[in-house]
Write an enzyme that holds these catalytic residues in place. Structure first.
Site, PDB file in Angstrom:
ATOM      1  N   HIS A 165       0.839  -1.197   0.000  1.00 27.30           N
ATOM      2  CA  HIS A 165       0.000   0.000   0.000  1.00 27.30           C
ATOM      3  C   HIS A 165       0.882   1.258   0.000  1.00 27.30           C
ATOM      4  CE1 HIS A 165      -3.594   2.430   1.292  1.00 27.30           C
ATOM      5  NE2 HIS A 165      -2.657   3.155   1.859  1.00 27.30           N
ATOM      6  N   GLU A 166       1.832   1.320   0.926  1.00 29.55           N
ATOM      7  CA  GLU A 166       2.713   2.492   0.999  1.00 29.55           C
ATOM      8  C   GLU A 166       3.575   2.604  -0.262  1.00 29.55           C
ATOM      9  OE1 GLU A 166       2.067   4.617   3.184  1.00 29.55           O
ATOM     10  OE2 GLU A 166       0.901   3.379   4.556  1.00 29.55           O
ATOM     11  N   HIS A 203       1.795   4.673  -2.741  1.00 31.83           N
ATOM     12  CA  HIS A 203       2.024   6.101  -2.498  1.00 31.83           C
ATOM     13  C   HIS A 203       3.393   6.527  -3.039  1.00 31.83           C
ATOM     14  CE1 HIS A 203      -1.457   7.139  -0.091  1.00 31.83           C
ATOM     15  NE2 HIS A 203      -1.221   6.218   0.817  1.00 31.83           N
ATOM     16  N   GLU A 210      -4.410   8.562  -2.322  1.00 25.50           N
ATOM     17  CA  GLU A 210      -4.957   7.318  -1.777  1.00 25.50           C
ATOM     18  C   GLU A 210      -5.354   6.368  -2.913  1.00 25.50           C
ATOM     19  OE1 GLU A 210      -4.653   6.745   1.326  1.00 25.50           O
ATOM     20  OE2 GLU A 210      -5.829   4.916   1.620  1.00 25.50           O
TER      21      GLU A 210
END
Lengths: 501, 501
Positions: free
Chosen positions: B264-265, B268, B294
């Site tokens: 997930h990170e 980003h 997001e």
């Protein structure tokens, strides 16, 4: 009520100090953990922070504020001294224009990068043109500062690292050292020849070395709720008084060198920690200069931690730490042998590896050479030959190549001309301050012997650390020790440690 | 030649961005490794950096420069868009005066600290007065910004995180979701009830988990010469496009959650990495807003990495990584079971642990509650009861205490009012963008199945990442996907993934 000129200056310098602290943490990050590919973008961030502080301190209104504050009769002694230190920084900042500052930053960066490649290749010629350019720019800055400070170009450069330092004083001290050290060194070598230390058999696991370092740092007074110990290629002490960041590098074949390096950096850190808290972020609340800073690291390393008192205390901890991986029950691990290891003297080629007896010769060589180059008496192209001659004369050894000679230190290749003498000024001051401290406070040596550094730290807080930049270096040392800085106490220390028995 | 107004603005915003990057690295340091006792002194440094950028962007001459640049007909499309973004930031900065900025910083810090103590104690009353004060100050800022932007107070707060975001649009999207998600959730639960995943038996050593994370981050396209993976209490992605700093926290009983958090990170980070390099340090070169940010983390996590294509690829790597400590030969370690684990749906109390089917309900609840509080329709003191009612209505579960209820998230207690909707806007955008990408570029899914993310990254670079803030969020999504942001593609994705078969 409007703010006084003085209080406006305090605000301005406080802000610059805080931004400077940010730059300091980024510098620590770059040495310790920044990914390799991020150097260029990091350099831009650091340059922006530098520009912010530069502009804040060189804005036209600062001159007016300094003048107005100088006529403010309500200032007390510390405020007056703070104003003096503000003015000193302002003179250094405003003497060079933005164009030169930027050209130097670029030249420093390019030359340092070239040096990193030239040193392992022992290729002085490869770095010569960039170093000549950097020397030219450094001298241009030095000339501008010399005019502003009314001193010689060399002294103006020295003043950047050692405020108020003057080569006329250094000449006297260094000539004194150069007079007695060659004979003393030979006597020590003769004295030690018959009694070499027993080697310690490793390997020494890194995590054990770290545990021991942490334990002894705490003994010295380092507070790990306000500081860290990490790893970097070149050990240093960074951070701020509230967040001190020490680094080291470990060698699994030999723990003694890294351990003493950690205690050396702890000396730097304890100075920062005990600076006057009421003057945090003001010029007067900062360390006095590089000579005093080095005196505090060398006081911890050379005076306190290489003493038989400390090594008697530390020897059982060393044995205990490494017992799982080595046989630490033999005579090599007794305090007496550990003391022999930690006071071993040798004629060597590399400054950073030198013992305290031969170290000044390395510094005197560099000081003489940089003065000659800045004075126009030695061409940079002739440095390798002059280095070899100087090493032979001062130390009796000559490097086989420039890697082990004039390429070994980063200083000149990163623009730090005028820095070298502070190492040996620090060594002399360390001996003199420790001698005064132990005479004034009889519990210091017994304290060290039982692993209690509070008597020493208390004395240093009162007489050195807590004074910040209130006094000049000379006055600070004279008030703390009762005499101007000299070489006598250092000489007596060497004779007592290395020739007695 | 004098610099144009526009180029002077570029210089000024560039400097502010570089100083902001410095602040970002200090924030990373504070979360990852700063000693606990250094928080107060670090806060002073961060405040000084914030003040530097605030003053640079709110100086009186900026208004004149913005006006003059607005009349410069020589600007190209990107420069014009950059000027638009400069003006937007300037409006936000200048709308609130220095007194309010400082009062909010203090109130945020005090409230957040109180919340850290109140949450584990489940003591909402303890944090109520400070939260009321913070809400009052946030609304004061919101009112000032509302006047400057000509929008409602809530929309002005939202605009800080999601430029151009308006609650009228969000209401439509969220009402749509609230209409179909309860039924859909029940259908999924029924569908999954007969086929629960087999558990994975640990423990899972931290260094193995880290190795796997690093390996899969590299598969996704993370460059470790320009970034790092570290540990912090609350996982985040910090740093800069050239030095991306991802954090996670490990649980030795369960590797699946931390691993997906890392991916997930990474989403980003890849967005930041592929922002337009020519516009680095300019407003237009920055990420579009929190909804798009997001969307990029959720695109990687939910769309790409929880797909059976990716889990087919990753399953052998997981087995190989943990084979030394666990028996990974059984059916629990087959891709099919791993996919079941990674697509498990449950009605739960904690937002950050929620699956993608139930997550929007958590966000809709917070959105409705914060709008009611800001609109004066709900007193903060009545929040706990309203929370329980809302959870029951939207999710069919109610928290036994406020720790698992209205105290679970930091946002309101640190002043981030108006932030929550961006999570679900991001989820909708992620589904819509991934759908458009896989239709336009047929090799994306096969690429993911063989561990090659370059087709996906290439498409994202062109259509999302490389566009920076050139377009509004709405136009960016519409140009990339061919349609305005809606809930239909998200719904279809959920039905396909959770109800098919």
């Amino acid at each position: 009520m409007t703010a006084t000129a003085y209080s406006q200056l305090e605000d301005r310098f406080r802000r610059a100090s805080l931004v400077g602290d940010a730059a300091g943490f980024l510098g620590w990050d770059a040495q310790v953990l920044m990914p390799e590919g991020s150097a260029q973008s990091r350099a831009e961030i650091s340059a922006a922070l530098q520009l912010v502080t530069h502009e804040a301190l060189t804005a036209p209104e600062v001159a007016d504020l300094l003048e107005a504050a100088g006529e403010d009769s309500s200032l007390d002694a510390w405020q007056t001294a703070n104003l003096r230190e503000m003015r000193r920084r302002w003179v250094h900042k405003t003497a060079v224009d933005a164009r030169l500052v930027e050209a130097m930053a670029r030249a420093e960066s390019a030359c340092e990068m070239a040096w990193r490649a030239a040193r392992p290749a022992s290729d002085f010629k490869a770095v010569l043109p960039l170093t000549e350019e950097l020397l030219r720019l450094s001298m241009e800055a030095g000339e501008a500062k010399a005019a502003a400070l009314d001193v010689s170009v060399y002294d103006a450069l020295l003043d950047q690292f050692e405020p108020g330092g003057r080569s006329a004083d250094i000449d006297l001290l260094f000539d004194d050292l150069a007079g007695f050290l060659p004979d003393l060194t030979q006597q020590v070598l003769d004295h030690q020849a018959s009694n070499p230390p027993l080697p310690l058999d490793g390997p020494f696991a890194v995590d054990r070395q770290r545990d021991l370092g942490v334990r002894l740092m705490e003994v010295l007074g380092f507070d790990f709720t306000r500081g860290r110990l990490d790893v970097s290629l070149h050990p240093f002490c960074g951070g701020t008084p509230d967040d001190l960041r020490i680094t080291t590098r470990y060698d699994t074949d030999d723990f003694t060198s890294a351990l003493m390096g950690v205690l050396h950096e702890t000396g730097h850190a304890l100075y920062e920690k005990q600076l006057p808290e009421d003057w945090r972020h003001q010029p007067i609340g900062s360390a006095r200069g590089m000579a005093v800073h080095e005196s505090q690291s060398l006081l911890m390393e050379m005076q306190a931690c290489r003493s038989s008192e400390f090594l008697d205390f530390a020897a059982p901890l060393m044995r205990e730490t490494f017992a799982a991986g080595s046989d630490t029950s033999g005579p090599a691990w007794r305090a007496e042998n550990l003391t022999r290891i930690y006071t071993r003297v040798a004629r060597s080629l590399i400054r950073v590896d030198a013992d305290e007896v031969t170290y000044p010769a390395h510094v005197i060589l560099r000081y003489r050479l940089e003065r000659a180059m800045i004075g126009g008496d030695l061409r940079l192209a002739d440095l390798p030959g002059a280095w070899r001659e100087g090493m032979d004369e001062l130390l009796g050894v000559t490097p086989p190549d420039d890697r082990l000679g004039c390429l070994q230190d980063i200083h000149w290749y990163s623009g730090a001309w005028g820095y070298f003498p502070t190492y040996t000024l620090g060594a002399l001051a360390a001996a003199q301050i420790f001698d005064a401290a132990t005479r004034a406070e009889p519990d210091i040596l017994p304290g060290i012997a039982r692993g209690d550094f509070t008597p020493l730290l208390g004395w240093l807080a009162t007489h050195i650390h807590g004074r910040g930049s209130f006094l000049s270096t000379g006055d600070l040392i004279e008030e703390a020790t009762g005499a101007p800085l000299g070489a006598e106490v250092f000489r007596a220390h060497l004779e007592r440690r290395y020739l007695a028995k």
